[in-house]
Each structure stands twice: as C-alpha cells, then as structure tokens.
Enzyme design. Structure first.
Site, PDB file in Angstrom:
ATOM      1  N   ASP A 286      -5.853 -13.901  22.622  1.00  0.00           N
ATOM      2  CA  ASP A 286      -5.208 -14.002  21.314  1.00  0.00           C
ATOM      3  C   ASP A 286      -6.252 -13.611  20.251  1.00  0.00           C
ATOM      4  O   ASP A 286      -7.427 -13.374  20.554  1.00  0.00           O
ATOM      5  CB  ASP A 286      -4.618 -15.403  21.076  1.00  0.00           C
ATOM      6  CG  ASP A 286      -3.512 -15.349  20.014  1.00  0.00           C
ATOM      7  OD1 ASP A 286      -3.394 -14.326  19.316  1.00  0.00           O
ATOM      8  OD2 ASP A 286      -2.765 -16.335  19.873  1.00  0.00           O
TER       9      ASP A 286
HETATM   10  C1  BGC Z   1      -1.007 -15.126  17.144  1.00  0.00           C
HETATM   11  C2  BGC Z   1      -0.334 -14.225  18.154  1.00  0.00           C
HETATM   12  C3  BGC Z   1      -0.224 -12.821  17.621  1.00  0.00           C
HETATM   13  C4  BGC Z   1      -1.596 -12.330  17.231  1.00  0.00           C
HETATM   14  C5  BGC Z   1      -1.617 -10.902  16.746  1.00  0.00           C
HETATM   15  C6  BGC Z   1      -2.270 -14.521  16.573  1.00  0.00           C
HETATM   16  O1  BGC Z   1      -2.736 -15.243  15.475  1.00  0.00           O
HETATM   17  O2  BGC Z   1      -1.277 -16.370  17.737  1.00  0.00           O
HETATM   18  O3  BGC Z   1       0.926 -14.740  18.484  1.00  0.00           O
HETATM   19  O4  BGC Z   1       0.384 -11.989  18.568  1.00  0.00           O
HETATM   20  O5  BGC Z   1      -2.102 -13.165  16.219  1.00  0.00           O
HETATM   21  O6  BGC Z   1      -1.061 -10.761  15.497  1.00  0.00           O
END
Ligand code: BGC
Length: 759
Positions: A286
C-alpha cells in the site's frame, strides 16, 4: 548411479512435469520474460519493483517531469493516478523510446466504484445483493478507465468490516464473508473479463491483504490481532474468492497482523497467499506501507525493505525503499537475488498478460475517451443500480412513495450538495456532472422548494476535515438561526418535507473514522423542528457507514438510506421517492442501537451465557444493563413498498449422509399492490462443533422479482462445502451432526428447521 545423480534426475523429472503442466502460451511467456531478464541489470530489475506517484503531470509536460528522468533510466515499473490517455501515452513513450530495454509501464488508478460514471459507494453497491449489477458496474468502470489509458485498478476492496467507526467500511461490502466473496468474484470478473489483453479489460488488485477492516477501535491503520481460526473463517474468504476468480494482483495492507505488519508478513504473503491459495500474480504494497514499517518499529528502511521483499511484497508503492536499499542488502546478503528476480518476473508477467509488450499503447487510443466515457447508456445503468442500492429502513403508514402532486420542501445540507454525490474514492469523477436530489426532483417537474436548513456540523473545523478534496460545505455568512428560519418558512408552504441529512462524502473513506456515529448535532437540531411542523417527514439519509439512528427510528415516519449513490444519485433517489422504482436494497452491515454495542454483527458466537429467548436482560448473562443486545436494524434487513409473505419452508430430507445435497424450498408471495424484488436469505447453524460455531452464517441468497399477487417457490441447494470451516488445527472440513437451516427476509426473522448430516 550416485545419490547426487539420482537427485538430479529426480529434479529434472519434476521440472519437466512442471513445464509440461504449462500451456504453450505460458511457456511462450516464460521464454520471453527469461530472455528479457537475462538482459536486465540489477538496477533495472529494481526499477520494475518501483511504483512512484506520478505527481501532478500536465499534458504536454510529462517529458520534463521529475518522474520522466527516472523512467528514462529504467527506475520505474509503473505509475498511478495519472488521468487521460494523452498524458499516459506521453509517459509510456518515454519508457518505450528512451529507456534502455524499452519495457512498458503499468498505469494504475483507484477506480473503486466507477470511473467517470460513478456508481454507489461499494457498501451501497453491496446492498443491491445483485451480482450481475455489481459485475456490470465493474465492467463499465473497466471500459471507461481503459479508454483513458488505465490498465490496472486498485479494486476490489474486500476487507470485512464490523466496526462502523472505521471510515473505510464505506469502501467494502460489509460484514459477511459469504456475501463478500460473491461480490469479490463479481468485481474481478467485471474488471478483468475473460481476456486481460483486450483493450477494454483491466487488471484488478484485491486489497487490503489482510484484515485491514479489523483495526482496533475502528481507528484507521490501527493494530489488528485475531486468532488464525477467526481470520480463516471470517476475514480471509473474500480475498481467497478474488484469487480463485483469477485476480491479477494483491495489495498488502497497512496494519500489522500477529505483531508483523502485513507488508512483511510471511504467514500472510507466503504461507497463505502463495502456498495455500497458489496465487501467481504480484503483490503491491500500500502507499508507503514499506517505509511505514519503521514507525511500526521493526527496523530501519533497509531492514523493512528487505523483510518486505523476502516475505513476498513485489512492488513498492511510492516509498522507494526497494529502489534505494535492496542492492545494498543484496551485497550484505540480507536478501538474495532470487527474491528480486521473483518479484521482477511477476511484474513483467502482469505486463505481458495485459498485452503491453505486444502494444504498449494498447490502452492509449486517443479517440476512445470521446465515445466510451460517461455515455448515456452508462449513466442509465448508474441510475438503475443506484436505485437498487437504497435501503428503506422505515415507512410508517406508507409515507412513501409520495402520492399525488403536492408541494415538496427539500431541506438539509445534503439536498443540493453536488460534489458530495459521488462519495469517497471517486478520483476520476467529474463532480460538476453529478445529479443532486434537488436536480432529480426538479427534473421530474415536481413542485419543490429547497432550503439548506443547517450547517453540516456546528464546528467549522470539523466541517473542513469532513469536506476535503473539493467536497466542502461552504458557509454563506448566515447564522444557524437564520438557516433554520428559512427552512421552517419553506416547510410551512409544503405538503411533504424531505430532510436530506447525514454525513458528507468524506466523513467516510480513508482516515475518516468517527467515535460518534450519529447524524451530526447541527442537523439533528434541524430535524426536530421539522418534525414538529406535523407534516409528513421523510429522512433521506446520506451516509457511508451504519449510523446510530435510534432517535430517528423512533421519531421520523420514513427513512430511506441512500448511501452515496454516484453520478446519478439525485435521479435515482427521485425515482424511488415517487414510486417509479420500488426499493429492494438490504443491509450488508448491522446497524447498532448505539456506539457502545460495537462490534456488533449477526454471525456472532453464542457464549456460555446467552440470553434466554425473548429477554433482553438477565443478571449473569451476556448482555448490557442499559440496552438490549439487539441491533437497531439487523444484517439483511430492508423494506419494500410492497409486502412479501413467506410460506412454510420445506426440506428435501431431514437426515443426510456424505456428499448428498439438501434442497431447501420456501414459497414467497407478493401480497402488496406493487411489483417488487425480494432478497431471500438462507442461513445455517452448525449446532455442535469441535470448535464453537456462529449462531448463524449466510450460505445462500436469491433476489427474486415478483409481480403484485405473484408467488414463487425459491429453492436452495445446500452442499457439504457449505458446512465446512477451519477447525482448531486449521483443517478445513465439515463435521457430522445437527444443523439448523434458516430462511427468511433478513438475518433476524427466519424460519428454522433442523437436519442431521453424517459423514
Ligand atoms: C489506500 C489504498 C489506495 C492507495 C493508492 C492508499 O492510501 O490505502 O487503498 O489504493 O492509497 O491510492
């Protein structure tokens, strides 16, 4: 023959077997990638593992962006959240024309519930219980996103959530692993279709692996801890369902599990994902979740990066820990080249499967955006599906649908909040095109007057926090009293009042947890005087989470929960309010009586001291002094404008043996005076187990459409697979004994019959 030779022969045989198990297409891919990797330097391999944020790139300027230099030197594997095929083409050209090995980039985006045509937030979508609608919403999202250059979406989010304080409950499919698994499969199918290399299918990414929805206290990113039995039975099934459906990638989660952050957790990423589930795609971290493991306290950036790649996180989102530390770790033997090769191969394979090596511009057709995005047909689908997601929670004396053509007072801060209709995580939405409830009512030619009525919340600082990403509720200088005065004036001239209240879009979603899950006080201060007018009041509730609606349930005649319905929300709500569409949504999360009951979910265990039937308190029993154990609205609950009557359920057999199938049937009749759809639900309880079992678990559902007066017999087939669970030794099997079979319109109001099922 020496032992050594025998061993060698054995290995060759195994290898030959493995190779022969591959299809010719897989062998071709393997050869292509082996050949490519043989030409790659260590730096180029590490570059493939790197997923930087693209930043704010303007069309025509991509070439001079910071990221361009990195792409040229082979330090980038993909980019995300770049919008438009033109920009993506420019960036792809840098990789294909200017980097040494010309490896195309992946382009990802958070396409969560639609692209420019926005569908209801995922929690709302799940309340349709309509798998073909959900799959179709993902299909349209894939067509639109791929028309704009995207080949990879960070969806579906399948985290089971049983704590409505957690803001990201809005992004998932609720509390149930069975329903969550079906939805996970529908979404993956919708995005990926049957052929990833088509220019209108995109690779899905199931997230957040794993257990992100079980954060302590509902506080985002917080610690998660649970038994392995619980994770396998209750939290992991939807991720597994996505893997079984062929999802191309997995995103690791921010939280720790069992003392080790998920991004470096070998049990999750290696034992479960790779070995047990045989996942053969790649894992992306993530957003900076590799780096954040330093704050979790398991080492410096070099250490956490090494641990992550060894555990099986292949791609590093944004933080560049891999890019900057892995070659040093390799020199110091803290990782070995096999870890890096494996990660690199899996990412290259994804590019291969997407068809990017054949044509790096496959998703960059500059004409498609004009014809494939936000089409009238997609908008019509978004309107239909949004209406299907609404849940009618209360409808005293048939307050709804509106009868006749009286004057309507639409009152409340959500009544004309255009930017908020798309809900959280709608990065590609053009919010100026969203339809508000005011638009929807006016478009139908209804006689409607609008007043904002109140602030979103009395505290302006809270309003700011709840109105990020251009979804603010600007104040116009009027005081609370002035807003109320105008609302009461508008109300006084009306026959019906629609109170459009609730949360703003950004009161749920990432880092939007709440400890008080009631409608904000400012809006409750508006609702009370509206009710005192004595006119029929309908609460149209906007929310991204289950709220505490105990007061509203007692005092408001009708409540329609509309979540955040997406681009066409206003039309869809109007369709339901006037009765052109009969509501059929059913809750996929339990609504508590108050925040103190959380976590509350229907598939709980019995305890050693359950309450006797019909009682809400008894000393030395498992209960509270101040409130019953009952939810306000149970899982699976939702009303209709018509009434469905359930006849007596019947079973094909009372005792079964081995792999027989049990048929469960129930007649359902539409007794009311309108056509409508009903979600018939089947639950099972394993009465005695080697481990304790939940009091009921959803094991089947059917959404049936019944014309007024029509009857249908709904049948389910129960198989031994439906009885299986992970036992104390984590063995997945079923056990002989008695099972309660339950059928009904929701998880509370069921008929029950018992069967005996022996091995
Ligand atoms: C979130 C994800 C997301 C990623 C990219 C993160 O902060 O937890 O769900 O896909 O950002 O934007």
């Amino acid at each position: 023959m020496t032992v050594y030779r025998l061993l060698l022969l054995f290995c060759c045989l195994i290898a030959a077997n493995l190779i022969s198990a591959q299809t010719p297409e897989q062998r071709k891919m393997d050869r292509f990638i082996s050949d490519l990797m043989s030409k790659m330097t260590l730096e180029e391999k590490l570059g493939q593992l790197n997923l930087p944020a693209a930043g704010d790139i303007t069309t025509g300027l991509a070439r001079s962006s910071d990221v361009a230099k990195k792409i040229e030197s082979g330090k980038v594997g993909g980019l995300f959240n770049v919008r438009s095929a033109a920009k993506i083409r420019e960036l792809q050209q840098i990789a294909v024309n200017n980097s040494r090995l010309k490896i195309p980039l992946l382009f990802g985006m958070d396409v969560i519930h639609g692209y420019e045509t926005v569908f209801p937030i995922p929690l709302g979508l799940s309340c349709t219980w309509d798998m073909s609608a959900i799959e179709y919403s993902a299909r349209i999202a894939a067509i639109e996103a791929s028309a704009d250059g995207i080949c990879w979406t960070f969806s579906p989010m399948v985290d089971i959530a049983r704590d409505p304080r957690w803001g990201r409950i809005a992004e998932g499919s609720g509390e149930d692993p069975y329903l969550g698994s079906k939805i996970a499969q529908a979404m993956v199918k919708g995005y990926q279709g049957n052929d990833l290399s088509k220019n209108n299918t995109i690779m899905a990414c199931v997230k957040h692996f794993a257990l992100y929805g079980a954060a302590e206290g509902g506080r985002d990113y917080n610690t998660t801890d649970m038994s392995r039995q619980r994770m396998h039975n209750e939290y992991l099934p939807p991720y597994k369902a996505a893997i079984d459906a062929g999802v191309g990638s997995v995103m690791s989660s921010f939280n720790e599990v069992d003392g080790v952050p998920a991004t470096a957790n070998p049990y999750l990423l290696d034992d479960v994902l790779r070995k047990q589930w045989k996942f053969n795609g790649f894992v992306v971290s993530d957003y900076t979740s590799v780096n954040e493991m330093t704050d979790h306290g398991i080492g410096d950036l070099q250490e956490v990066s090494a641990r992550a790649v060894k555990a099986g996180t292949d791609m590093d989102m944004v933080g560049e820990g891999y890019l900057t530390t892995l070659s040093k770790s390799l020199g110091e033997k803290r990782v070995n080249i096999a870890h890096i090769n494996r990660a690199c191969r899996l990412i290259l394979e994804a590019k291969y499967k997407l068809g990017l090596f054949d044509d790096p511009y496959r998703y960059c057709d500059l004409n498609r955006a004009k014809t494939d995005i936000f089409t009238p047909a997609s908008q019509a689908e978004a309107r239909r599906i949004a209406a299907e997601s609404f849940v009618l929670l209360k409808n005293n004396k048939n307050t709804l649908p509106f009868k006749g053509d009286g004057k309507i007072a639409l009152i409340g801060p959500l009544g004309n909040a255009r930017e908020n209709m798309s809900g959280t995580w709608s990065v590609a939405a053009d919010n100026s095109k969203s339809v508000t409830l005011l638009d929807g009512l006016m478009k139908r030619g209804l006689d409607v007057n609008f007043a904002k009525g109140s602030f979103l919340d009395d505290d302006p600082a809270y309003e700011d926090r709840a109105g990020m990403f251009g979804k603010a509720f600007p104040r116009d200088g009027r005081t609370k009293a002035q807003l109320l005065e105008e609302a009461l004036m508008v109300a006084s001239k009306s026959d019906y009042i629609i109170a459009a209240l609730g949360e703003s879009a950004e009161m749920t979603g990432e880092a939007s947890s709440r400890t008080d899950i009631r409608i904000p006080q400012a809006q409750r201060d508006l609702l009370e005087p509206l009710l005192k007018t004595g006119k029929p009041v309908v609460l149209v509730l906007f929310t991204g989470r289950p709220l505490d609606l105990t007061w509203e349930q007692k005092n408001v005649p009708a409540i329609l929960n509309v979540w955040f319905g997406g681009s066409m929300a206003g039309h869809a709500i109007a369709d339901v309010l006037v009765g052109e569409v009969n509501p059929s949504g059913k809750l996929t999360t339990t609504f508590p009586q108050n925040v103190g009951q959380i976590p509350i979910y229907y598939a709980h265990k019995n305890t050693g001291r359950p309450l006797p039937d019909g009682q809400w308190f008894q000393k030395f029993r498992s209960n509270y002094l101040d409130v019953s154990n009952d939810p306000l609205y149970p899982f699976g609950f939702g009303l209709s404008y018509t009434q469905f009557e359930y006849g007596k359920m019947t079973l094909g057999a009372n005792s079964l043996k081995g792999n027989q199938t049990l048929t469960v049937s129930i007649p359902v009749t539409n007794k009311g005076d309108r056509d409508g759809a009903e979600v018939v639900q089947l639950y099972i309880r394993d009465v005695v187990g080697s481990s304790t079992r939940p009091v009921k678990e959803l094991k089947g559902f059917q959404k049936v459409f019944l014309k007024k007066g029509e009857s249908k017999t709904v049948s389910f087939e129960v198989k031994t697979d439906d009885l299986k669970f992970y036992n104390f030794d984590l063995k997945y099997d079923w056990e002989s004994g008695d099972f309660d079979i339950m059928v009904g319109p929701n998880s509370r109001d069921v008929q029950t019959m018992r069967v005996n099922w022996m091995k």
